[in-house]
Design an enzyme around this catalytic site. Structure first.
Site, short mmCIF file in Angstrom:
data_model
loop_
_atom_site.label_atom_id
_atom_site.label_comp_id
_atom_site.label_asym_id
_atom_site.label_seq_id
_atom_site.Cartn_x
_atom_site.Cartn_y
_atom_site.Cartn_z
NE ARG A 47 -2.61 -0.47 3.25
CZ ARG A 47 -3.27 -0.59 4.39
NH1 ARG A 47 -4.57 -0.54 4.38
NH2 ARG A 47 -2.66 -0.75 5.53
CE LYS A 145 0.74 -20.76 10.08
NZ LYS A 145 1.59 -19.75 10.69
CD GLU A 213 8.33 -20.48 17.20
OE1 GLU A 213 8.93 -19.70 16.45
OE2 GLU A 213 7.11 -20.44 17.39
CG HIS A 237 3.95 -25.08 10.79
ND1 HIS A 237 3.88 -24.81 9.46
CD2 HIS A 237 4.14 -23.88 11.40
CE1 HIS A 237 4.02 -23.50 9.27
NE2 HIS A 237 4.17 -22.92 10.43
C1 BG6 Z 1 5.16 -19.56 11.55
C2 BG6 Z 1 4.41 -19.07 12.75
O1 BG6 Z 1 4.31 -20.25 10.68
O2 BG6 Z 1 6.20 -20.44 11.96
C3 BG6 Z 1 5.33 -18.38 13.73
O3 BG6 Z 1 3.39 -18.16 12.34
C4 BG6 Z 1 6.51 -19.28 14.07
O4 BG6 Z 1 4.65 -18.00 14.92
C5 BG6 Z 1 7.17 -19.83 12.81
O5 BG6 Z 1 7.46 -18.51 14.80
C6 BG6 Z 1 8.21 -20.87 13.15
O6 BG6 Z 1 8.90 -21.25 11.99
P1 BG6 Z 1 10.37 -21.81 12.06
O7 BG6 Z 1 10.69 -22.25 10.68
O8 BG6 Z 1 11.24 -20.71 12.56
O9 BG6 Z 1 10.32 -22.94 13.05
#
Ligand code: BG6
Length: 486
Positions: A47, A145, A213, A237
């Site tokens: 935008r 997603k 994480e 995932h």
């Molecule tokens: C994303 C989520 O799909 O995957 C995030 O929206 C998350 O919240 C991320 O941090 C984690 O991906 P990766 O590859 O770093 O494990």
């Protein structure tokens, strides 16, 4: 690696976090690898009213920041020649007309529209593209997603996107499927005879999948608070990984053969509704704590999080698959933010020997386990028992390990790089089909409804731990433990 066909990629949300952190650096790396033809066009669309120079300056500083030592001026020059910018407001017809002028005369090239925007704009943008005849027969649309927030909204988006693009033109991305180790799991299962006879009830005792994480909600609290871990990580995932582990061998490597098998797994998931959802899931929310010795604030103190939020930042589930192969084998899934460390892994634990001949460690340690490590390291480890040196026959746990980085020391592709090249090449294998998405939402929705019905509040856990104590109980009550608690 093969040169990619000339393509035009329009990146909606082109100034956003995903574009800057992942997508543009991924395209830069493919340019460095010599895969991107000089005639290719990458058009950031957003935008903001930016000139091409202003956009390039943003892209450059992000590529520099996210590519560590890999950035160099000479390659940047060739990449930058492909990059352009177009201001597009999703509801503004004049903006589509401007985009149309940029793409004019290039109808024969592969044309990709990558939606890295809020999902409520996907359909609007697709309809705008169709109205301005921008969708050619060589066009593809990529949907990031989350695709909707439940089955109803996801269907609505798919319905509207489907008026502009046919199903084989729609690439629903799950970046976990782009991870090298996930594909290696397919290679391990279907390229070797070794594991397949063991890959079933009677041989496998249970399976754990952990996507942990250490980061918090970062700058995405507004989005995250509306979403929560169940919809952010489990619906996509975790369920996709579960499908790859549990699916039957497809008859061919054809995209639909694989997607058919994944769909069967989703359909065979035992529903978790009402009390079953309560008994087999754990929600958590992090409180202040410390990660690697550094103090961090709690979820409710994060910027843009309402002080009374009941959004979960952690979820653990016990899942069963009602199929001939998996009946009675529990699958434990968990994911969370602000856990002790970044670690994504799948652990397949096998049954014990029927009769122990030798002196062995206690039972849980003696089980054979296959550990598939997705992050931070990528590798596969098989836990076996071996004789400890010296007198007597005493068995001790030992490991057979394959570290992918060490063994195949060529350049590795980041998940998005791999998936982008698949999109450009038109390979749908690693992308979700619409019926898969519907099935995933249909399984997830009742869990959320049960949480709402029973006013299930998330359980507190201290940042830097492995989640609420209830997540340990969920698995301990069946006689198992999470691998990190062994
Ligand atoms: C994303 C989520 O799909 O995957 C995030 O929206 C998350 O919240 C991320 O941090 C984690 O991906 P990766 O590859 O770093 O494990």
């Amino acid at each position: 690696m093969q040169t990619l066909p000339t393509f035009d990629l329009v990146l909606f949300g082109g100034t956003g976090d995903l574009a800057m952190r992942k997508l543009l650096p991924a395209l830069y790396r493919r340019t460095c690898a010599g895969q991107v033809c000089a005639d290719t066009r990458i058009i950031g669309a957003a935008r903001s009213d930016l000139s091409r120079e202003q956009y390039l300056a943003q892209v450059k500083s992000n590529c520099e920041a996210h590519l560590d030592g890999e950035f160099n001026e000479r390659m940047w020059e060739s990449f930058a020649r492909c990059v352009d910018y177009c201001k597009v407001d999703a509801g503004e017809d004049l903006d589509y007309a401007a985009l149309s002028r940029l793409l004019e005369g290039r109808e024969d090239h592969v044309r990709i529209f990558f939606m890295s925007t809020a999902p409520n704009l996907f359909a609007l943008i697709c309809e705008g593209l169709a109205r301005h005849s921008l969708v050619t027969s060589a066009s593809r649309v990529v949907l990031e997603k989350p695709l909707g927030e439940d089955l109803v909204s996801s269907r609505q988006i798919n319905e509207r996107v489907g008026t502009a693009f046919r199903e084989p033109q729609i690439f629903r991305i799950d970046h976990y499927l782009g991870k090298e180790t996930v594909q290696n799991l397919l290679a391990l299962r279907f390229g070797n005879m070794l594991f397949e006879p063991l890959w079933r009830r009677g041989r496998v005792r249970h399976v754990q999948i952990t996507l942990a994480e250490d980061v918090g909600v970062e700058r995405r609290a507004q989005f995250y608070d509306q979403t929560g871990a169940l919809r952010d990580m489990v619906q996509n995932h975790l369920l996709q990984l579960l499908c790859i582990i549990a699916m039957e061998p497809p008859a061919t490597a054809n995209p639909d053969a694989m997607r058919d098998e994944k769909l069967k797994v989703l359909h065979a998931l035992r529903p978790l509704a009402g009390n079953d959802a309560r008994n087999n899931t754990v929600r958590g929310q992090y409180k202040a704590g410390a990660i690697a010795g550094q103090p961090v604030i709690g979820y409710l103190d994060e910027k843009d999080v309402p002080p009374n939020s009941v959004t979960e930042t952690f979820v653990a589930l016990k899942v069963e698959i009602d199929s001939w192969r998996w009946a009675g084998v529990p699958f434990y899934l968990r994911t969370g933010k602000r856990l002790q460390e970044k670690q994504s892994e799948i652990v397949v634990t096998f049954e014990d020997v029927p009769h122990a001949l030798y002196e062995r460690p206690e039972q849980l340690h003696s089980l054979n386990r296959l550990v598939i490590q997705l992050q931070p390291e990528e590798g596969i480890t098989l836990n076996v028992l071996a004789k400890s040196p010296g007198e007597g026959m005493r068995l001790r746990p030992a490991e057979l390990s394959l570290d992918f980085a060490e063994y195949f020391n060529g350049q590795r592709l980041d998940g998005y790089e791999r998936l982008l090249t698949d999109i450009i090449n038109g390979n749908l294998t690693l992308f979700m089909r619409r019926d898969e998405l519907d099935a995933a939402w249909a399984w997830i929705d009742p869990i959320r409804e049960a949480w709402q019905q029973y006013e299930e509040r998330p359980k507190a856990y201290i940042a830097g731990t492995w989640g609420p104590a209830a997540a340990s109980s969920l698995i301990v009550r069946d006689g198992f433990v999470w691998r990190n608690e062994l």
